[in-house]
Structures are given as structure tokens and as C-alpha cells.
Design a protein around this motif. Sequence first.
Motif, PDB file in Angstrom:
ATOM      1  N   THR A 188       0.831  -1.211   0.000  1.00 20.11           N
ATOM      2  CA  THR A 188       0.000   0.000   0.000  1.00 20.11           C
ATOM      3  C   THR A 188       0.861   1.255   0.000  1.00 20.11           C
ATOM      4  N   LEU A 189       1.988   1.204   0.683  1.00 24.12           N
ATOM      5  CA  LEU A 189       2.932   2.321   0.739  1.00 24.12           C
ATOM      6  C   LEU A 189       4.273   1.897   0.174  1.00 24.12           C
ATOM      7  N   GLU A 190       5.008   2.880  -0.343  1.00 25.67           N
ATOM      8  CA  GLU A 190       6.370   2.634  -0.803  1.00 25.67           C
ATOM      9  C   GLU A 190       7.344   2.872   0.346  1.00 25.67           C
ATOM     10  N   ASN A 191       8.468   2.209   0.268  1.00 25.70           N
ATOM     11  CA  ASN A 191       9.541   2.409   1.239  1.00 25.70           C
ATOM     12  C   ASN A 191      10.815   2.781   0.499  1.00 25.70           C
ATOM     13  N   PRO A 192      11.297   4.013   0.629  1.00 28.05           N
ATOM     14  CA  PRO A 192      10.772   5.094   1.474  1.00 28.05           C
ATOM     15  C   PRO A 192       9.669   5.876   0.768  1.00 28.05           C
ATOM     16  N   SER A 193       8.903   6.625   1.545  1.00 32.07           N
ATOM     17  CA  SER A 193       7.874   7.510   0.998  1.00 32.07           C
ATOM     18  C   SER A 193       7.503   8.532   2.068  1.00 32.07           C
ATOM     19  N   GLY A 194       6.906   9.619   1.627  1.00 33.64           N
ATOM     20  CA  GLY A 194       6.475  10.649   2.564  1.00 33.64           C
ATOM     21  C   GLY A 194       5.422  10.147   3.526  1.00 33.64           C
ATOM     22  N   ALA A 195       4.517   9.296   3.027  1.00 32.66           N
ATOM     23  CA  ALA A 195       3.459   8.771   3.886  1.00 32.66           C
ATOM     24  C   ALA A 195       4.020   7.869   4.976  1.00 32.66           C
ATOM     25  N   LEU A 196       5.020   7.051   4.627  1.00 38.59           N
ATOM     26  CA  LEU A 196       5.641   6.189   5.629  1.00 38.59           C
ATOM     27  C   LEU A 196       6.369   7.029   6.675  1.00 38.59           C
ATOM     28  N   PHE A 197       7.051   8.066   6.231  1.00 42.67           N
ATOM     29  CA  PHE A 197       7.741   8.941   7.181  1.00 42.67           C
ATOM     30  C   PHE A 197       6.739   9.612   8.124  1.00 42.67           C
ATOM     31  N   ALA A 198       5.592  10.020   7.586  1.00 46.81           N
ATOM     32  CA  ALA A 198       4.577  10.671   8.414  1.00 46.81           C
ATOM     33  C   ALA A 198       4.076   9.728   9.508  1.00 46.81           C
ATOM     34  N   LEU A 199       3.928   8.445   9.168  1.00 43.70           N
ATOM     35  CA  LEU A 199       3.480   7.472  10.159  1.00 43.70           C
ATOM     36  C   LEU A 199       4.563   7.159  11.190  1.00 43.70           C
ATOM     37  N   THR A 200       5.808   7.398  10.826  1.00 43.97           N
ATOM     38  CA  THR A 200       6.930   7.079  11.713  1.00 43.97           C
ATOM     39  C   THR A 200       7.391   8.293  12.512  1.00 43.97           C
ATOM     40  N   ALA A 201       6.941   9.480  12.148  1.00 44.16           N
ATOM     41  CA  ALA A 201       7.467  10.720  12.732  1.00 44.16           C
ATOM     42  C   ALA A 201       7.267  10.792  14.242  1.00 44.16           C
ATOM     43  N   VAL A 202       6.096  10.398  14.732  1.00 43.83           N
ATOM     44  CA  VAL A 202       5.835  10.479  16.175  1.00 43.83           C
ATOM     45  C   VAL A 202       6.783   9.551  16.941  1.00 43.83           C
ATOM     46  N   GLU A 203       7.038   8.373  16.383  1.00 45.45           N
ATOM     47  CA  GLU A 203       7.976   7.437  17.009  1.00 45.45           C
ATOM     48  C   GLU A 203       9.387   8.025  17.069  1.00 45.45           C
ATOM     49  N   ILE A 204       9.792   8.703  16.004  1.00 47.28           N
ATOM     50  CA  ILE A 204      11.118   9.335  15.988  1.00 47.28           C
ATOM     51  C   ILE A 204      11.197  10.426  17.064  1.00 47.28           C
ATOM     52  N   VAL A 205      10.149  11.238  17.169  1.00 43.17           N
ATOM     53  CA  VAL A 205      10.118  12.297  18.184  1.00 43.17           C
ATOM     54  C   VAL A 205      10.177  11.691  19.580  1.00 43.17           C
ATOM     55  N   TRP A 206       9.447  10.603  19.793  1.00 42.55           N
ATOM     56  CA  TRP A 206       9.452   9.923  21.088  1.00 42.55           C
ATOM     57  C   TRP A 206      10.858   9.445  21.463  1.00 42.55           C
ATOM     58  N   GLU A 207      11.521   8.769  20.551  1.00 44.06           N
ATOM     59  CA  GLU A 207      12.847   8.241  20.844  1.00 44.06           C
ATOM     60  C   GLU A 207      13.856   9.364  21.084  1.00 44.06           C
ATOM     61  N   ALA A 208      13.785  10.404  20.266  1.00 42.76           N
ATOM     62  CA  ALA A 208      14.715  11.524  20.430  1.00 42.76           C
ATOM     63  C   ALA A 208      14.468  12.258  21.743  1.00 42.76           C
ATOM     64  N   SER A 209      13.212  12.518  22.060  1.00 42.27           N
ATOM     65  CA  SER A 209      12.902  13.243  23.300  1.00 42.27           C
ATOM     66  C   SER A 209      13.271  12.410  24.523  1.00 42.27           C
ATOM     67  N   LEU A 210      13.058  11.090  24.448  1.00 39.65           N
ATOM     68  CA  LEU A 210      13.432  10.214  25.558  1.00 39.65           C
ATOM     69  C   LEU A 210      14.945  10.234  25.777  1.00 39.65           C
ATOM     70  N   ALA A 211      15.690  10.151  24.678  1.00 37.46           N
ATOM     71  CA  ALA A 211      17.157  10.152  24.778  1.00 37.46           C
ATOM     72  C   ALA A 211      17.663  11.447  25.405  1.00 37.46           C
ATOM     73  N   ILE A 212      17.132  12.570  24.946  1.00 31.24           N
ATOM     74  CA  ILE A 212      17.585  13.864  25.454  1.00 31.24           C
ATOM     75  C   ILE A 212      17.186  14.053  26.915  1.00 31.24           C
ATOM     76  N   TYR A 213      15.943  13.694  27.241  1.00 34.09           N
ATOM     77  CA  TYR A 213      15.453  13.868  28.618  1.00 34.09           C
ATOM     78  C   TYR A 213      16.276  13.036  29.593  1.00 34.09           C
ATOM     79  N   LEU A 214      16.474  11.765  29.278  1.00 30.00           N
ATOM     80  CA  LEU A 214      17.206  10.900  30.199  1.00 30.00           C
ATOM     81  C   LEU A 214      18.663  11.332  30.342  1.00 30.00           C
ATOM     82  N   THR A 215      19.284  11.731  29.246  1.00 26.85           N
ATOM     83  CA  THR A 215      20.677  12.173  29.317  1.00 26.85           C
ATOM     84  C   THR A 215      20.811  13.413  30.188  1.00 26.85           C
ATOM     85  N   ALA A 216      19.848  14.307  30.095  1.00 26.14           N
ATOM     86  CA  ALA A 216      19.915  15.558  30.852  1.00 26.14           C
ATOM     87  C   ALA A 216      19.514  15.384  32.319  1.00 26.14           C
ATOM     88  N   LYS A 217      18.489  14.563  32.579  1.00 22.61           N
ATOM     89  CA  LYS A 217      17.914  14.532  33.926  1.00 22.61           C
ATOM     90  C   LYS A 217      17.928  13.166  34.595  1.00 22.61           C
TER      91      LYS A 217
END
Length: 232
Positions: A188-217
Motif C-alpha cells: 500500500t505504501l512505498e519504502n521510502p515515501s512521505g506517507a511512511l515517514f509521516a506514520l513514523t514521525a511520532v515514534e522518531i520524536v518519542w525516541e529523540a525526546s526520551l534520549a535527550i530527557y534521560l541524558t539531561a535529567k
Amino acid sequence: MTGLRKPGRIAGLWFIGTFLFSIPAVLLYDPVLNDTRYILGSGLDARIALGALLEIGAAICNIATAVVFFPVLKKVNESVALAYVASRTVESTLIVAGLISLMSVVTLRDDLGGTAGATSLTVAGHTLVAFHDWTFLLGPQFCSGLGNGILLGYLMYKSELVPRRMAMLGLIGGPLAFLGGVLVLFGTLENPSGALFALTAVEIVWEASLAIYLTAKGYRPSPLLAEPGPVS
């Protein structure tokens, strides 16, 4: 409870390592992934080898995050924490399998570039790159969506080791990333594609924010882990 800060920061640093190793690796791999005639040309062996080395570093960081999380998260839910370790291990295995396929392209070019027919070499190169593409989908898309998103998000939300609003990003992003992988799997989707990135974006933000938060605090104080002595 102050004993939670150090292991939390260590976990954050390992998590940051997954980004620092994996992103440059993808950029270094670009010639072999997107140049259909790479296997027939002079090649950029050192560049691809460096990408493979960085991928090994990413795989090590993946497993390390699970190892350092486990002593803390098993007190929240040992079964889920163990499932997280398993998912990260499988993801790292798929990453290594993918880099082996790309290094195999380099080997074929070096050993057979002047002896085999162009068509047969091109087909072999396409096959190995396709193998890498599927490992990249099954690893970072499925395993990360399940492991880092759903499992780790649940453990962090329940324990409140990080702010619950942040943990919700994992509980939302994980299923979306997994769904994106399913849609690619069924064409249904191509890999890579903009639609796949959109579905993955929240997961990327979660992992990045978790890494930064834990490293800092480090970890926040958690009522579920209010036991005597520091967590090692």
C-alpha cells in the motif's frame, strides 16, 4: 530514589548513540543503495565499510539500551521488560544481517567485477540491496515500533520515570510506525515515501525526546520503584 539518576543518564547516552551511529551510516550507504551500477563501477569500498562499522555501533547501542533499562524496568513489569530486551536484540540482529548484505555487494564487485557478465552482477546486486531494504523495514519499523514505541512507552508511562505526556508519544507513535510497516508489507505504501515517514514521525520524536530527557535529567522519582538502595 536519587540512585535512579545515574542509570537513567547512562540509558539516555546509549539511546543517543543509536542516532549518532545509524544516521551517518545511512548517508554513507547511499551509493550502494541508490546507484544501480555501483556493483559494476570502481566503488567506494572504504565509505561502505565505514557505514558498516557505524551500523555495528548502532546495533551495540540498541542492545545496550535494553540491558541498562532492564534492571529498572523489570520492577515495573518484568515480562514486558524482558520482551523489550528481546525486541531490541531481534532489531540488532536484523541490522547486522542488512549490513552483511551490503558488504556482500562490495565483495562481489571486487571479486567478480571483471569476470562476470554485467547482467548477472546487476541482478545479484539488486537482490542483496533488496534484502537490506527488507531488514531495514522489519528491524527499525516493526521492532522499533513494537519495542521502543509500545513496550517501552507502556513501561515509562506506568512507572512515570519520564513525564507521562512524553511517554504517550511512544504509545501513539509505536502503533503508527508498526502500521506503516504493515502497509509497506502489503504494497500500500512505498519504502521510502512521505506517507511512511509521516506514520513514523511520532515514534522518531518519542525516541529523540526520551534520549535527550534521560541524558539531561535521568529517571524521575517513581512510586513504583520506591525501594531502599540505588538501582544498579
